[in-house]
Design a protein around this motif. Structure first.
Motif: not given
Length: 201
Positions: A68, A71, A128
């Protein structure tokens, strides 16, 4: 769900624990509370050990967090800035708001990553914004390891201690999660309301 998790752990052992927790971090709806407490209980009648389950579950959590985080790095702050510049007027957002948010995370993000490891759902998603803010990878990993080690360790040890009553712990964790979700919803609504009021003023 419990039967499937039990089957995976019984068949694959520590690798199963690692994979289940890694998937749980990437797809939060899979309940880590069930995996960890059940894993703790299974140390009483399988070859698994408490320490082994804690370590492998922590490694799985970190692996999912890294995915994550990556990402988040791909999303990139400048793409968000472009999006806000083009569409932000619908929400009365400006580029300055994105700068403030990024500065806030840069300043307080280290402890945010650690503390959020104890909050359901947010525990996974916090990776994130850490990636989007380009938080130092080493610091991110340290805070993630510390937070997940404590969280996983507590649940595994409790699962091992209560034995076949591990489902009772899961029920209490569900209550804890629901309370947290309600508080997060209230805070989000309050934040949005204050933000909109401030913009219109």
């Amino acid at each position: 769900m419990e039967a499937w998790i039990t089957g995976v752990i019984e068949q694959f052992g520590y690798i199963g624990v690692f994979l289940l927790i890694m998937i749980e971090n990437i797809f939060p709806p899979i309940p880590s509370e069930v995996i960890l407490t059940l894993g703790g209980f299974m140390t009483s009648y399988t070859s698994l050990t408490i320490f082994g389950v804690i370590i492998t579950s922590t490694l799985g959590s970190v692996a999912g967090a890294i995915v994550l985080y990556g990402v988040g790095r791909l999303i990139d702050f400048y793409r968000i800035e472009w999006f806000v510049e083009k569409w932000g007027h619908f929400l009365r957002l400006t580029k300055q708001d994105t700068y403030k948010a990024n500065d806030w995370f840069t300043t307080y993000g280290v402890w945010t990553v650690f503390l959020c490891r104890f909050i359901p759902l947010i525990r996974s998603l916090i990776s994130l914004p850490a990636g989007m803010a380009h938080m130092n990878m080493g610091i991110f990993l340290i805070m993630t390891v510390l937070g997940t080690f404590v969280w996983n360790g507590v649940l595994v040890i409790i699962g091992a201690a209560v034995g076949e009553s591990w489902e009772t712990i899961v029920k209490y964790m569900d209550i804890y999660s629901n309370i947290v979700y309600v508080l997060l919803a209230v805070l989000l609504i309050a934040f949005i309301t204050l933000f909109i009021l401030k913009r219109f003023k």
